[in-house]
Write a protein that holds these residues in place. Structure first.
Motif, short mmCIF file in Angstrom:
data_model
loop_
_atom_site.label_atom_id
_atom_site.label_comp_id
_atom_site.label_asym_id
_atom_site.label_seq_id
_atom_site.Cartn_x
_atom_site.Cartn_y
_atom_site.Cartn_z
N ASP A 181 -2.91 -2.83 6.07
CA ASP A 181 -2.10 -1.61 5.94
C ASP A 181 -2.73 -0.46 6.73
O ASP A 181 -2.05 0.26 7.46
CB ASP A 181 -2.00 -1.20 4.47
N GLU B 164 -1.05 1.37 9.96
CA GLU B 164 -0.66 2.77 9.85
C GLU B 164 -1.23 3.59 11.00
O GLU B 164 -0.63 4.57 11.44
CB GLU B 164 -1.15 3.35 8.52
N ARG C 290 0.16 5.25 -0.81
CA ARG C 290 1.39 4.53 -0.47
C ARG C 290 2.41 4.50 -1.60
O ARG C 290 3.54 4.11 -1.40
CB ARG C 290 1.05 3.11 -0.03
N ALA D 26 5.11 -1.35 2.29
CA ALA D 26 3.68 -1.48 2.50
C ALA D 26 3.18 -2.61 1.62
O ALA D 26 3.84 -3.01 0.68
CB ALA D 26 2.97 -0.17 2.15
N GLN E 144 1.11 -0.83 -2.93
CA GLN E 144 2.04 0.21 -3.33
C GLN E 144 1.61 0.86 -4.62
O GLN E 144 2.14 1.87 -5.04
CB GLN E 144 3.44 -0.38 -3.53
#
Lengths: 686, 686
Positions: free
Chosen positions: A64, A68, A115, A122, A125
């Motif tokens: 992640d 990002e 997130r 994602a 979360q």
């Protein structure tokens, strides 16, 4: 004002009553205390699973974070045995790093994260995962989490030792240092925990293999306790398009959620709230909503309460809105599903990779989700066992709780016997040499627990899963039906090409006559059009020549279709130029010149050297002839919207003109086939 | 001090870096926000399940509250349809009521409660359930929870309307009143929620039926939306013994937990900590622990850290400790399991209720748990379907997620074909006319999620489940083996008693001779001892006369055994007095006078009028004869520790004396049977 205005009369001090005794025991429970007691909920049931969950949470965070920041992820997972029941695990990522002030909260505080409040797909979360791993390590070995993190703009990395204080759910920093680290940026977490390293099903290795399938842009390496190093290399060198944050869509919104949005908005007017805080509400739809509910455009959103809220929600569910944007989702995509599966199953040489199914995004609780399904059949897959099932949610493999997962339920509720697989009593996992890959992508995956191992039952999700599975199953059914016919044709082809010339030669010698021209005989017996795709990788790139030979006794007008991965479509050179293309779908087609019996024609597609494409990524289809008369290409699937009146009309004319004795009836069927296929699709989508 | 002492050099104000951008998004997540988004985790997946979960949480709270106050629970559940997708549900209990100041937190704040920190078995342990139902109602209908609660010492009830503020996880009081309520004490919660009422599997009715089975001391009434009223009356008029709070037991304690206990204790010395804060550590064990770890008795517990903690934990796991006390548990008990099952299955007339299995308490993570299993076979239970499974945890029925539950896994992993049931491939739920009731009682049930519908996998629990299931399965196997032999004997018995006299009479008439004495012939052919229990309920109480007739051609010395529910054992009158009793186990036995062929003897048990006992609650066993020669009683099970040398010796002597032609070999087998049974038990317990 109460029915009785006065409170109970004053009394002398009595011993505590039962209600008072019970009240004295009432207490707040820290979320960390709760999860400490219930660590099985987080996936820390036992030493084996604890290790997998730890690896999973750290790897998911690493993927992640890199994505990002627009970085191609590169992860290193190191597992070492510390003692009989203890394992040291370290996960290093090449993400952007974490600011010093955020490190303690990110790693040692439950329900803290970046997130949860962002409306896009994602892996993480919940803001729970990695802190839960730290909590578990603290609990079982009393050792702190050892964190190294470096952001690009600082010279040194921060090194922290962290405990999670369960009673406060707050981090406790036990050591705080700086370190010169040989990486430009990234994060490393090291934990010592009560755990057990195993291979096989439900192991870190299996998890990483699954992660590699659905994250072909990541490079992931694992060092096992015995020193073995397993590396999953990248199968794609581009990041998937980033999932964008989106606004909540009114479809599936609950009353309480709407009330919260109305109360929390900063928009001054109802019209602005409708068009700017919600997704899919056009100016026209907003007018319609205002008219329907009898409210004025300038009204303050916060003033709409009670009955008025209910009326507004009803109207929002009735008015036609723009469909939800899929931009917040990051599906794997058909091409990468196919490649991922080939990657895992290559050595089993499956006979059939069904075209991957991607359903359009739908909305549940205001947020989009979508389902993707891949199906593989035959080859070395075991025929007498339940099919293999690979479950994924937001590109994360789900290895536990298969029985509790809505994906499994959707599969088990279908009657797979209709599609050519065995199934006891028509329910349960089907039996046969098949593998199913199912991916649920959503802003908000409804997991059955914080361990994120199973998707909860939900009618909307179930419907999409079922439609996607049915589409995949239809591909299988078509394949199995076609296989029978094709095997027959293939055998005939082989026999005729080999034996007939020898037979002719021998007979000619016996009767002492010249060997006759066998071509007309062969075409009459074989009665197929042969499509042959070869592939050549050279310094000039990938060249794919296609040869089409008419081994039927009649002239043929055929259309040839190709489906190319859309991302490389623009780089393709076609010889000759196609008669039509749909670049966004990666499609191109040609009407081939009329082919006399035994005549051959060809075309070619070329890609420049650095193109990320393989021959297998292209699918070839043919129209203008019944499928039983084709070898090497499939008939055009019903979901191609390209309709071909000219070919079909010409083919029919040809058939009439030539009045071939055996072919006409079969040729007519193909029109029906297309119609039937289209009809079947329409019926399924109801 | 860091490796680099200086921080990064000062820079001019730059645009935010990616790490800074990400940091800006980091936020705390309220536990209520978390569960609002993930309400499926709490059991609010869909309208049908949402209603069941709401009823379940309210009923569980009502039962817990009444029992804690020593009140026989009486609950009323009312469900009414509010609109197409809305249901109004109200649950009223006769518990002690809740103080005004606690009402908002109890009903509208997650992770708040009285039972989380108390170390004893309770239905609610999480402090989440009922507030989650309020949150769901708020969310789906924007309506408050309507609470009425009255404590005995106040004249009026408090009436509150409550919302749960999800961003703060705090209650918001929307209305606060007083009401004269026609109840001395109790609590009522009323919610309007998006829900659907159904009957059948996984319905509120099914849940309440299950709750009634395992809570026979509760009276529960349900009013359905169509006005139908279903009442589950009490089957027992006494509360189960209250589960007592206990200290953590060192077995299964994790290092982190021990560290926390050492830090949090108020005991001044290590010795006091060991003997007073932990369960099962005697003075002698404490001495041994101190010696083993080389620590002094007077050391301050808080000073023991790091390596010393690990050494202490190792020692605690090595030293012999007193077994964990089962007082914190509240098992259902064999008698009530049997009654509960008879209650549900009465109309199906099962042929066999296996003696319920109660395993001794074990320890997991410092807290005791135990497993109980009931098994029913035959009658109207469907023979061609998977067995019925009733799962319970802490007296709460588990209706969802059967596939994800450790109870199901334990059953599915056994090969039931060895015990007489069908099973595909030897795994999965067995097929056959059987029902299994499995109850897990624990201070800390490891549920897979907050919805509390499935028990997580755990090696300790799995072992106990398997042992209990194996014991129940052995009963089934014995029964099935015996059934064959008994059916044969029964048929013979019927034929001989009916036909032989008629045959003799007819023959005698034909040959014109007197009818001969058939008794010796009948005994020789039948070759059984008949035990017949009759029951008479009269004004003088329940009288159970037992008649034993020797229909074998040899004299017999038999021992007769009875197992009476221990709680009524003291009220029984025996004629004649038994030769031995074990009152705490409810056991009594007699050596019957030597019975000549055709001789009959008898005894009787009487209970006074108000005794809560039925003839079916008693089990009769016999020894001194092979089981194939007995009708009406079972052979003494292997788990009776009563050994009967006298009978067996006498029987053997008799057998030798009389040198009966057919019986001797069979009689010898029974000794082997006992030994084999005992051996089998020992092997399973390994």
């Amino acid at each position: 004002m109460g029915i009785i205005a006065a409170a109970a009369p004053p009394r002398s001090v009595p011993p505590p009553t039962i209600a008072q005794q019970l009240a004295a025991k009432q207490r707040e429970i820290s979320v960390a205390e709760f999860f400490e007691r219930n660590r099985q909920i987080l996936g820390f049931d036992n030493p084996q699973r604890a290790l997998l969950t730890t690896v999973k949470e750290a790897v998911d965070n690493g993927l992640d974070a890199a994505e990002e920041a627009g970085i191609l992820p590169e992860l290193l997972v190191e597992v070492a045995k510390e003692s009989d029941d203890r394992v040291r695990v370290a996960v290093t990522d090449n993400g952007p790093g974490i600011l010093r002030k955020e490190i303690p909260n990110v790693f040692a505080r439950l329900l803290y994260g970046s997130r949860f409040h962002s409306n896009r797909q994602a892996r993480g979360q919940q803001g729970i995962g990695i802190s839960a791993a730290v909590l578990y390590a603290n609990l079982t070995t009393a050792r702190p989490a050892h964190i190294i993190s470096k952001v690009e703009e600082e010279e040194a990395a921060h090194v922290l030792d962290l405990f999670l204080d369960t009673q406060k759910n707050q981090p406790r920093v036990a050591a705080d240092d700086l370190l010169l680290w040989d990486r430009p940026h990234g994060t490393r977490i090291e934990l010592v925990l009560k755990a057990r390293y195993v291979r096989g099903r439900q192991s870190p290795l299996e998890y990483l293999r699954g992660a590699a399938i659905v994250n072909p842009h990541a490079r992931i390496a694992l060092v096992e306790p015995d020193g073995t190093r397993v590396t999953f290399e990248r199968a794609a060198t581009e990041l998937p398009p980033p999932a964008k944050e989106t606004l909540p869509h009114p479809y599936g919104l609950e009353l309480g959620e709407l009330g919260y949005l109305l109360k929390a908005t900063r928009r001054p007017t109802l019209r602005e709230f409708l068009t700017k805080d919600l997704q899919g509400v056009s100016a026209r739809a907003a007018n319609e909503l205002l008219a329907k509910t009898g409210r004025s455009a300038g009204e303050a959103p916060g003033k709409i309460q009670g009955e008025a809220q209910e009326a507004l929600l009803r109207a929002l569910h009735e008015v036609a809105l723009v469909a939800p944007s899929p931009e917040c989702l990051s599906p794997i995509g058909g091409l990468l599903i196919k490649r991922g599966l080939r990657n895992v199953l290559g050595e089993l040489r499956p006979e059939f990779f069904a075209p991957p199914v991607s359903r359009p995004p739908r909305v549940r609780g205001g947020f989009p989700f979508m389902v993707e399904v891949g199906l593989v059949y035959g080859g070395g897959l075991p025929a007498d066992q339940p099919i293999q099932l690979l479950r994924f949610a937001n590109r994360v493999p789900l290895l536990f709780q298969q029985g509790a997962c809505a994906i499994t339920t959707a599969i088990a509720s279908m009657d797979w016997r209709r599609y050519g697989l065995d199934q006891k009593g028509g329910t349960g996992l089907p039996i046969g040499p098949a593998l199913l890959l199912v991916h649920l992508a959503s802003v908000k995956v409804p997991f059955t627990s914080e361990a994120k191992e199973a998707v909860a039952e939900d009618p909307e999700i179930d419907k999409e899963l079922t439609l996607a599975l049915q589409a995949a199953a239809r591909h299988l059914k078509t394949h199995l039906a076609r296989r029978g016919r094709r095997e027959f044709a293939s055998e005939k082809f082989a026999i005729i090409q080999k034996i007939l010339p020898k037979l002719a030669e021998k007979t000619s010698r016996l009767v002492d006559k010249p060997v006759p021209d066998l071509a007309p005989v062969i075409t009459r017996i074989m009665d197929v059009v042969h499509v042959e795709v070869t592939a050549a990788n050279g310094p000039t790139g990938v060249r794919l020549p296609v040869a089409v030979t008419n081994f039927t006794p009649r002239p043929r007008v055929l259309e040839l279709f190709v489906e190319i991965p859309p991302d490389v479509f623009a780089r393709a050179t076609f010889e000759p130029a196609p008669d039509g293309t749909e670049p966004e779908l990666g499609r191109a087609w040609w009407t081939l010149p009329k082919l006399a019996p035994n005549a051959k024609t060809g075309l070619a597609i070329t890609f420049p050297p650095t193109t990320d494409v393989e021959a297998n990524d292209l699918d070839w289809y043919v129209a203008g002839i019944d499928e039983s008369h084709v070898l090497g290409a499939d008939p055009l699937p019903g979901d191609w919207d390209v309709r071909l009146p000219r070919t079909i009309v010409e083919a029919a004319e040809l058939a009439q003109q030539e009045a071939a004795p055996s072919g006409a009836a079969a040729d007519e069927e193909e029109v029906d086939y297309d119609a039937a296929e289209a009809g079947a699709h329409a019926a399924d989508d109801d």
